[in-house]
Design a protein around this motif. Structure first.
Motif, PDB file in Angstrom:
ATOM      1  N   ARG A  95      17.675   7.027  -2.212  1.00 13.72           N
ATOM      2  CA  ARG A  95      17.319   5.997  -3.184  1.00 13.72           C
ATOM      3  C   ARG A  95      16.096   6.410  -4.003  1.00 13.72           C
ATOM      4  O   ARG A  95      16.059   6.244  -5.231  1.00 13.72           O
ATOM      5  CB  ARG A  95      17.038   4.679  -2.470  1.00 13.72           C
ATOM      6  N   LEU A  96      15.088   6.938  -3.341  1.00 15.51           N
ATOM      7  CA  LEU A  96      13.888   7.364  -4.057  1.00 15.51           C
ATOM      8  C   LEU A  96      14.182   8.549  -4.976  1.00 15.51           C
ATOM      9  O   LEU A  96      13.663   8.626  -6.103  1.00 15.51           O
ATOM     10  CB  LEU A  96      12.784   7.731  -3.065  1.00 15.51           C
ATOM     11  N   LEU A  97      15.015   9.457  -4.514  1.00 11.85           N
ATOM     12  CA  LEU A  97      15.380  10.612  -5.339  1.00 11.85           C
ATOM     13  C   LEU A  97      16.085  10.166  -6.607  1.00 11.85           C
ATOM     14  O   LEU A  97      15.838  10.696  -7.701  1.00 11.85           O
ATOM     15  CB  LEU A  97      16.278  11.554  -4.535  1.00 11.85           C
ATOM     16  N   ARG A  98      16.943   9.146  -6.478  1.00 12.38           N
ATOM     17  CA  ARG A  98      17.705   8.666  -7.625  1.00 12.38           C
ATOM     18  C   ARG A  98      16.824   8.102  -8.717  1.00 12.38           C
ATOM     19  O   ARG A  98      17.164   8.172  -9.905  1.00 12.38           O
ATOM     20  CB  ARG A  98      18.733   7.611  -7.180  1.00 12.38           C
ATOM     21  N   ILE A  99      15.665   7.552  -8.331  1.00 12.56           N
ATOM     22  CA  ILE A  99      14.797   6.975  -9.363  1.00 12.56           C
ATOM     23  C   ILE A  99      13.673   7.931  -9.754  1.00 12.56           C
ATOM     24  O   ILE A  99      12.667   7.530 -10.338  1.00 12.56           O
ATOM     25  CB  ILE A  99      14.219   5.614  -8.926  1.00 12.56           C
ATOM     26  N   GLY A 100      13.848   9.204  -9.428  1.00 12.59           N
ATOM     27  CA  GLY A 100      12.938  10.214  -9.935  1.00 12.59           C
ATOM     28  C   GLY A 100      11.659  10.412  -9.154  1.00 12.59           C
ATOM     29  O   GLY A 100      10.713  11.037  -9.648  1.00 12.59           O
ATOM     30  N   ILE A 101      11.610   9.905  -7.919  1.00 13.32           N
ATOM     31  CA  ILE A 101      10.428  10.114  -7.085  1.00 13.32           C
ATOM     32  C   ILE A 101      10.512  11.522  -6.471  1.00 13.32           C
ATOM     33  O   ILE A 101      11.558  11.905  -5.951  1.00 13.32           O
ATOM     34  CB  ILE A 101      10.348   9.060  -5.965  1.00 13.32           C
ATOM     35  N   PRO A 102       9.452  12.317  -6.507  1.00 15.80           N
ATOM     36  CA  PRO A 102       9.479  13.643  -5.887  1.00 15.80           C
ATOM     37  C   PRO A 102       9.482  13.508  -4.369  1.00 15.80           C
ATOM     38  O   PRO A 102       8.432  13.347  -3.734  1.00 15.80           O
ATOM     39  CB  PRO A 102       8.206  14.314  -6.402  1.00 15.80           C
ATOM     40  N   ARG A 129       2.210  13.068  -5.270  1.00 14.20           N
ATOM     41  CA  ARG A 129       2.680  14.371  -5.755  1.00 14.20           C
ATOM     42  C   ARG A 129       4.000  14.724  -5.092  1.00 14.20           C
ATOM     43  O   ARG A 129       4.902  15.258  -5.715  1.00 14.20           O
ATOM     44  CB  ARG A 129       1.625  15.435  -5.433  1.00 14.20           C
ATOM     45  N   ARG A 130       4.113  14.411  -3.820  1.00 13.88           N
ATOM     46  CA  ARG A 130       5.362  14.581  -3.090  1.00 13.88           C
ATOM     47  C   ARG A 130       5.376  13.653  -1.884  1.00 13.88           C
ATOM     48  O   ARG A 130       4.335  13.373  -1.296  1.00 13.88           O
ATOM     49  CB  ARG A 130       5.577  16.034  -2.655  1.00 13.88           C
ATOM     50  N   THR A 131       6.570  13.187  -1.516  1.00 12.04           N
ATOM     51  CA  THR A 131       6.769  12.372  -0.321  1.00 12.04           C
ATOM     52  C   THR A 131       7.766  13.080   0.577  1.00 12.04           C
ATOM     53  O   THR A 131       8.859  13.440   0.121  1.00 12.04           O
ATOM     54  CB  THR A 131       7.294  10.966  -0.674  1.00 12.04           C
ATOM     55  N   HIS A 132       7.389  13.304   1.816  1.00  9.18           N
ATOM     56  CA  HIS A 132       8.275  13.932   2.784  1.00  9.18           C
ATOM     57  C   HIS A 132       8.694  12.891   3.827  1.00  9.18           C
ATOM     58  O   HIS A 132       7.838  12.245   4.433  1.00  9.18           O
ATOM     59  CB  HIS A 132       7.574  15.109   3.472  1.00  9.18           C
ATOM     60  N   ILE A 133       9.997  12.778   4.005  1.00  5.66           N
ATOM     61  CA  ILE A 133      10.550  11.797   4.942  1.00  5.66           C
ATOM     62  C   ILE A 133      11.224  12.544   6.085  1.00  5.66           C
ATOM     63  O   ILE A 133      11.991  13.486   5.863  1.00  5.66           O
ATOM     64  CB  ILE A 133      11.561  10.867   4.245  1.00  5.66           C
ATOM     65  N   TYR A 134      10.944  12.094   7.320  1.00  9.27           N
ATOM     66  CA  TYR A 134      11.516  12.767   8.490  1.00  9.27           C
ATOM     67  C   TYR A 134      12.204  11.766   9.411  1.00  9.27           C
ATOM     68  O   TYR A 134      11.688  10.682   9.680  1.00  9.27           O
ATOM     69  CB  TYR A 134      10.415  13.491   9.280  1.00  9.27           C
ATOM     70  N   GLY A 135      13.388  12.153   9.906  1.00  6.16           N
ATOM     71  CA  GLY A 135      14.114  11.346  10.894  1.00  6.16           C
ATOM     72  C   GLY A 135      15.221  12.176  11.509  1.00  6.16           C
ATOM     73  O   GLY A 135      15.850  12.975  10.820  1.00  6.16           O
ATOM     74  N   GLU A 136      15.448  12.004  12.796  1.00  4.96           N
ATOM     75  CA  GLU A 136      16.494  12.753  13.491  1.00  4.96           C
ATOM     76  C   GLU A 136      17.529  11.815  14.080  1.00  4.96           C
ATOM     77  O   GLU A 136      17.246  10.659  14.383  1.00  4.96           O
ATOM     78  CB  GLU A 136      15.890  13.612  14.611  1.00  4.96           C
ATOM     79  N   TRP A 137      18.743  12.330  14.277  1.00  5.67           N
ATOM     80  CA  TRP A 137      19.845  11.617  14.903  1.00  5.67           C
ATOM     81  C   TRP A 137      20.006  10.236  14.271  1.00  5.67           C
ATOM     82  O   TRP A 137      20.103  10.106  13.066  1.00  5.67           O
ATOM     83  CB  TRP A 137      19.641  11.540  16.424  1.00  5.67           C
ATOM     84  N   GLY A 138      20.019   9.170  15.081  1.00  2.71           N
ATOM     85  CA  GLY A 138      20.201   7.834  14.517  1.00  2.71           C
ATOM     86  C   GLY A 138      19.084   7.429  13.588  1.00  2.71           C
ATOM     87  O   GLY A 138      19.296   6.676  12.633  1.00  2.71           O
ATOM     88  N   ARG A 151       0.832  -1.207   0.000  1.00  2.00           N
ATOM     89  CA  ARG A 151       0.000   0.000   0.000  1.00  2.00           C
ATOM     90  C   ARG A 151       0.866   1.257   0.000  1.00  2.00           C
ATOM     91  O   ARG A 151       0.628   2.207  -0.755  1.00  2.00           O
ATOM     92  CB  ARG A 151      -0.909   0.003   1.224  1.00  2.00           C
ATOM     93  N   VAL A 152       1.901   1.265   0.834  1.00  3.98           N
ATOM     94  CA  VAL A 152       2.765   2.449   0.928  1.00  3.98           C
ATOM     95  C   VAL A 152       3.564   2.636  -0.354  1.00  3.98           C
ATOM     96  O   VAL A 152       3.735   3.761  -0.841  1.00  3.98           O
ATOM     97  CB  VAL A 152       3.699   2.331   2.146  1.00  3.98           C
ATOM     98  N   ALA A 153       4.063   1.541  -0.926  1.00  6.41           N
ATOM     99  CA  ALA A 153       4.823   1.643  -2.175  1.00  6.41           C
ATOM    100  C   ALA A 153       3.954   2.208  -3.297  1.00  6.41           C
ATOM    101  O   ALA A 153       4.408   3.055  -4.089  1.00  6.41           O
ATOM    102  CB  ALA A 153       5.377   0.275  -2.563  1.00  6.41           C
ATOM    103  N   ASP A 154       2.708   1.753  -3.395  1.00  8.57           N
ATOM    104  CA  ASP A 154       1.784   2.302  -4.397  1.00  8.57           C
ATOM    105  C   ASP A 154       1.593   3.800  -4.193  1.00  8.57           C
ATOM    106  O   ASP A 154       1.582   4.583  -5.152  1.00  8.57           O
ATOM    107  CB  ASP A 154       0.423   1.603  -4.299  1.00  8.57           C
ATOM    108  N   ALA A 155       1.445   4.193  -2.931  1.00 12.48           N
ATOM    109  CA  ALA A 155       1.207   5.602  -2.631  1.00 12.48           C
ATOM    110  C   ALA A 155       2.411   6.456  -2.975  1.00 12.48           C
ATOM    111  O   ALA A 155       2.277   7.536  -3.575  1.00 12.48           O
ATOM    112  CB  ALA A 155       0.852   5.757  -1.150  1.00 12.48           C
ATOM    113  N   ILE A 156       3.619   5.994  -2.625  1.00 14.77           N
ATOM    114  CA  ILE A 156       4.832   6.779  -2.905  1.00 14.77           C
ATOM    115  C   ILE A 156       5.061   6.890  -4.411  1.00 14.77           C
ATOM    116  O   ILE A 156       5.415   7.955  -4.923  1.00 14.77           O
ATOM    117  CB  ILE A 156       6.058   6.145  -2.219  1.00 14.77           C
ATOM    118  N   ALA A 157       4.834   5.784  -5.125  1.00  9.13           N
ATOM    119  CA  ALA A 157       5.056   5.797  -6.579  1.00  9.13           C
ATOM    120  C   ALA A 157       4.138   6.787  -7.286  1.00  9.13           C
ATOM    121  O   ALA A 157       4.507   7.351  -8.324  1.00  9.13           O
ATOM    122  CB  ALA A 157       4.856   4.392  -7.138  1.00  9.13           C
TER     123      ALA A 157
END
Length: 295
Positions: A164-171, A144-153, A135-141
């Motif tokens: 990786r997603l940026l390299r394959i042209g995903i916004p 319109r845009r995917t925002h990823i968040y993570g801090e520290w480790g 379900r998530v892969a379908d949504a990301i593919a």
């Protein structure tokens, strides 16, 4: 004082020295202050070295030792060494954990780290919801845009997924700070994805990011070691990586392996949905094969 220094109810040499300060003056006061300021050095050093640091004589150091209740400087130094050792062990245990000791040989350290990661990966295999991943892969593919968040480790697997997603042209965009997270959450919409990586699932900034994204009707996703955490219960899709968050670095390291596996799974599933992007967006140009530096 003898072996009484080993008793748990006996004041530590540092406590004794601190209590004695009001009654001391001159050279003995300087010796006590040196002990309190540099217990590690005193525990490893000689009576002569301590006397020189306090600008006094070895006899004064001995007098202070007996004043504090010790048979002499060797007994005081032994008590200090024990106290310092306890502190080091406690600090190591609370940070690195008990699975690895400060004196363990490199091969044992490697074996422990490898086994913790192997266990984490086995846990992940039994825990990751593949239907949710689809379900998530379908949504990301299709987002319109995917925002990823993570801090520290948590930023390590989050940032790799972003790259990786940026390299394959995903916004896709990556965020790792409170201010950028506030902006990122507010920019999303109904056709977008907000994905967070959080070991504990309790970070306030992560929670705020998810709430803002949810308010804009974006699909919210969490990769976490605690599915029942505040973040895990708030997101639309929660990936339980199978390794709970721990209180030490060794436990955190184990969970990181399962987080990275989950993020890697999502990347490949997204790539399967846009296979033409693998070459169309490659730095070597559309339709060009991947050229490795050694070829």
């Amino acid at each position: 004082m003898g072996n009484d220094v080993d008793r748990a109810d006996t004041p530590s040499p540092l406590q004794l020295a601190k209590r004695a300060l009001p009654d001391l003056n001159g050279a003995m006061l300087r010796v006590a202050e040196q002990i309190l300021a540099h217990p590690d050095d005193v525990a490893r050093g000689s009576i002569t070295k301590l006397a020189e640091a306090a600008q006094t004589s070895a006899a004064t150091v001995t007098r202070l030792s007996t004043h504090l209740g010790f048979a002499g400087y060797p007994a005081l130094r032994a008590a200090l060494a024990m106290e310092v050792g306890r502190g080091l062990e406690a600090g190591w245990a609370s940070d690195i954990g008990l699975a690895i000791g400060p004196a363990d040989p490199p091969e044992q350290v490697l074996n422990v780290l490898a086994s913790t990661q192997a266990n984490a990966l086995r846990n992940a295999l039994a825990s990751i919801d593949l239907n949710a991943a689809t379900r998530v892969a379908d949504a990301i593919a299709g987002a319109r845009r995917t925002h990823i968040y993570g801090e520290w480790g948590d930023a390590i697997p989050a940032r790799e997924l972003y790259i990786r997603l940026l390299r394959i042209g995903i916004p896709v965009w990556f965020f790792d700070g409170p201010q950028s997270a506030q902006i990122a959450g507010g920019l999303l919409g109904p056709s977008d994805v907000a994905l967070v990586v959080t070991r504990s699932g309790t970070d306030p900034t992560t929670l705020d990011f998810v709430r803002r994204a949810a308010a804009q009707d974006a699909l919210t996703v969490a990769i976490t070691g605690v599915a029942a955490s505040p973040v895990g219960e708030l997101t639309d899709v929660t990936f339980d990586t199978g390794t709970p968050v721990g209180g030490t670095w060794t436990e955190f390291f184990a969970g990181r392996a399962s987080d990275t596996l989950t993020a890697g799974l999502l990347f490949v599933l997204v790539a399967q949905r846009v296979p033409d992007h693998l070459t169309a967006n490659h730095p070597n140009g559309p339709g060009q094969p991947v050229v490795h530096p050694d070829t």
